[in-house]
Design an enzyme around this catalytic site. Structure first.
Site, PDB file in Angstrom:
ATOM      1  N   MET A   1      16.022  -2.857  -2.224  1.00  0.00           N
ATOM      2  CA  MET A   1      14.805  -3.641  -2.252  1.00  0.00           C
ATOM      3  C   MET A   1      13.848  -3.086  -1.209  1.00  0.00           C
ATOM      4  SD  MET A   1      14.042  -7.605  -1.032  1.00  0.00           S
ATOM      5  CE  MET A   1      15.573  -8.196  -1.584  1.00  0.00           C
ATOM      6  N   PRO A   2      12.694  -2.558  -1.611  1.00  0.00           N
ATOM      7  CA  PRO A   2      11.688  -2.134  -0.640  1.00  0.00           C
ATOM      8  C   PRO A   2      11.184  -3.336   0.157  1.00  0.00           C
ATOM      9  CG  PRO A   2      11.233  -1.181  -2.782  1.00  0.00           C
ATOM     10  CD  PRO A   2      12.303  -2.214  -2.977  1.00  0.00           C
ATOM     11  N   PHE A   3      10.956  -3.117   1.447  1.00  0.00           N
ATOM     12  CA  PHE A   3      10.534  -4.198   2.334  1.00  0.00           C
ATOM     13  C   PHE A   3       9.490  -3.676   3.300  1.00  0.00           C
ATOM     14  CE2 PHE A   3      11.159  -6.298   6.493  1.00  0.00           C
ATOM     15  CZ  PHE A   3      10.790  -7.581   6.144  1.00  0.00           C
TER      16      PHE A   3
END
Length: 68
Positions: A1-3
């Site tokens: 998940m990109p954050f």
């Protein structure tokens, strides 16, 4: 998940400008990782209160940031 965790001076963004910023960051991740990343990209915008910033050992104020 990109954050992405963005920190901005408190009370400098409207709800519309926050949305624009979140959309732009999400678009950037999707450009790099592909559209599959869009649905799981998390963007957190933290508003930092007056006196909550430091640069080079100095506490930054609204005046120093050009907001006074």
């Amino acid at each position: 998940m990109p954050f992405a965790n963005l920190k901005v001076p408190a009370d400098t963004l409207t709800p519309e400008s926050k949305k624009k910023l979140i959309d732009a960051v999400t678009d950037a991740y999707a450009d790099v990782y592909g559209e599959r990343a869009r649905a799981t990209t998390l963007v957190l915008v933290d508003e930092v209160v007056e006196g909550g910033w430091g640069l080079g050992g100095n506490v930054l104020t609204a005046e120093m940031l050009g907001r006074s």
